[in-house]
Design a protein around this motif. Structure first.
Motif, mmCIF file in Angstrom:
data_model
loop_
_atom_site.group_PDB
_atom_site.id
_atom_site.type_symbol
_atom_site.label_atom_id
_atom_site.label_comp_id
_atom_site.label_asym_id
_atom_site.label_seq_id
_atom_site.Cartn_x
_atom_site.Cartn_y
_atom_site.Cartn_z
ATOM 1 N N UNK A 1 -31.486 -29.761 -43.114
ATOM 2 C CA UNK A 1 -30.844 -28.444 -43.190
ATOM 3 C C UNK A 1 -29.676 -28.487 -44.174
ATOM 4 N N UNK A 2 -28.960 -29.604 -44.206
ATOM 5 C CA UNK A 2 -27.857 -29.752 -45.161
ATOM 6 C C UNK A 2 -28.338 -29.695 -46.601
ATOM 7 N N UNK A 3 -29.449 -30.366 -46.900
ATOM 8 C CA UNK A 3 -30.033 -30.316 -48.248
ATOM 9 C C UNK A 3 -30.466 -28.891 -48.576
ATOM 10 N N UNK A 4 -31.072 -28.227 -47.611
ATOM 11 C CA UNK A 4 -31.483 -26.824 -47.769
ATOM 12 C C UNK A 4 -30.271 -25.947 -48.081
ATOM 13 N N UNK A 5 -29.174 -26.168 -47.369
ATOM 14 C CA UNK A 5 -27.958 -25.379 -47.565
ATOM 15 C C UNK A 5 -27.403 -25.549 -48.974
ATOM 16 N N UNK A 6 -27.249 -26.796 -49.417
ATOM 17 C CA UNK A 6 -26.659 -27.039 -50.738
ATOM 18 C C UNK A 6 -27.590 -26.589 -51.857
ATOM 19 N N UNK A 7 -28.901 -26.694 -51.644
ATOM 20 C CA UNK A 7 -29.851 -26.196 -52.648
ATOM 21 C C UNK A 7 -29.736 -24.671 -52.791
ATOM 22 N N UNK A 8 -29.545 -23.973 -51.677
ATOM 23 C CA UNK A 8 -29.382 -22.514 -51.710
ATOM 24 C C UNK A 8 -28.087 -22.128 -52.411
ATOM 25 N N UNK A 9 -27.022 -22.890 -52.167
ATOM 26 C CA UNK A 9 -25.737 -22.606 -52.809
ATOM 27 C C UNK A 9 -25.846 -22.766 -54.320
ATOM 28 N N UNK A 10 -26.459 -23.860 -54.757
ATOM 29 C CA UNK A 10 -26.603 -24.101 -56.197
ATOM 30 C C UNK A 10 -27.448 -23.009 -56.844
ATOM 31 N N UNK A 11 -28.548 -22.646 -56.186
ATOM 32 C CA UNK A 11 -29.421 -21.598 -56.720
ATOM 33 C C UNK A 11 -28.689 -20.264 -56.811
ATOM 34 N N UNK A 12 -27.925 -19.918 -55.787
ATOM 35 C CA UNK A 12 -27.204 -18.651 -55.789
ATOM 36 C C UNK A 12 -26.113 -18.640 -56.856
ATOM 37 N N UNK A 13 -25.423 -19.759 -57.015
ATOM 38 C CA UNK A 13 -24.337 -19.834 -57.999
ATOM 39 C C UNK A 13 -24.873 -19.702 -59.422
ATOM 40 N N UNK A 14 -25.922 -20.460 -59.739
ATOM 41 C CA UNK A 14 -26.468 -20.442 -61.093
ATOM 42 C C UNK A 14 -27.034 -19.067 -61.430
ATOM 43 N N UNK A 15 -27.815 -18.499 -60.526
ATOM 44 C CA UNK A 15 -28.419 -17.187 -60.792
ATOM 45 C C UNK A 15 -27.361 -16.094 -60.886
ATOM 46 N N UNK A 16 -26.285 -16.200 -60.099
ATOM 47 C CA UNK A 16 -25.207 -15.202 -60.161
ATOM 48 C C UNK A 16 -24.475 -15.279 -61.496
#
Length: 272
Positions: free
Chosen positions: A163-178
């Protein structure tokens, strides 16, 4: 006794269900009133326009308070299960509590400062909620690593790590796309843009960003589900320690009835 009445597992259960209900209610209301597009809007966008923003704020505040209570019980449980010599684990446990409460405070900011009203404060709240919250998940995963195998097995550690890996992957994806979305729309007030047309400039990065945000929120909810089994094994009680046999301030009152110093009652237990 039902499974959710065992120990204090009602806390993470209530946190998960209430938070999910908050997001779903705000989304359905905002879509029905045509305040946002049906296809994956930002979570914050679904709580931006009245009347849904009023209920969204109240419900999210309650989620924050449930989070504070859940994280405190987790802190006390780990503290009780570890010996004093394990100073590293105690420090990690305390750090987790501070990070968790900071994340909950950020959730209150997000709930009460809408992005179209005061974007800077809303952004601070989002960083505290998701950024610091991700660090809380990381710390709790490390705590789980340190506590196995003498307290629990490896399975719960691997679940929390995933779940931690899932969380950080979502953060990176959201930051880059934003970043890509904002850079592709110079001069556009993206914070106030609640409707998007397929094919317009910045639409694809916007969709990736919103999907990443929902994925991030789902990862947070999933993490607290891992507390249910642990919380079934802990009960919290309140003890009343009377310092006087009356409640008057005046010294003229001197009631000699015996003071019951040992009154205890369940504060939050399966029987309530």
């Amino acid at each position: 006794m039902w499974w959710f009445q065992q120990g204090l597992c009602i806390l993470p259960v209530a946190l998960v269900l209430w938070t999910a209900a908050t997001f779903i209610f705000a989304y359905i209301t905002a879509v029905l009133l045509k305040h946002v597009d049906p296809l994956v809007p930002y979570i914050s966008d679904t709580g931006t326009v009245a009347p849904e923003r009023c209920v969204f704020g109240i419900m999210l505040d309650i989620s924050a308070y449930l989070g504070i209570a859940t994280m405190y019980v987790r802190y006390k449980q780990v503290q009780a299960l570890t010996v004093e010599e394990e100073s590293k684990l105690h420090k990690l446990n305390l750090l987790g509590l501070v990070l968790g409460w900071t994340s909950s405070f950020g959730m209150c900011i997000v709930a009460n400062f809408q992005k179209t009203t005061l974007f800077s404060m809303h952004l601070v709240g989002a960083i505290l909620t998701f950024g610091v919250g991700a660090l809380y998940i990381l710390v709790q995963t490390l705590v789980s690593l340190c506590m196995q195998p003498h307290v629990h097995g490896k399975s719960i550690f691997w679940v929390r790590l995933s779940i931690g890996v899932w969380t950080f992957a979502s953060i990176i994806s959201m930051f880059v796309s934003s970043v890509i979305m904002y850079s592709s729309l110079p001069g556009v007030d993206v914070a106030h843009k609640l409707h998007w047309i397929p094919g317009e400039t910045g639409y694809i990065p916007h969709i990736i960003s919103t999907i990443s945000e929902w994925s991030l929120a789902l990862s947070f909810v999933s993490f607290f589900l891992t507390y249910i089994r642990d919380f079934q094994k802990v009960t919290l009680r309140a003890e009343v320690d009377l310092q006087s046999n009356h409640l008057y301030d005046s010294p003229h009152y001197s009631i000699t009835a015996q003071v019951n110093q040992s009154e205890t009652s369940p504060l939050m237990a399966g029987g309530i």
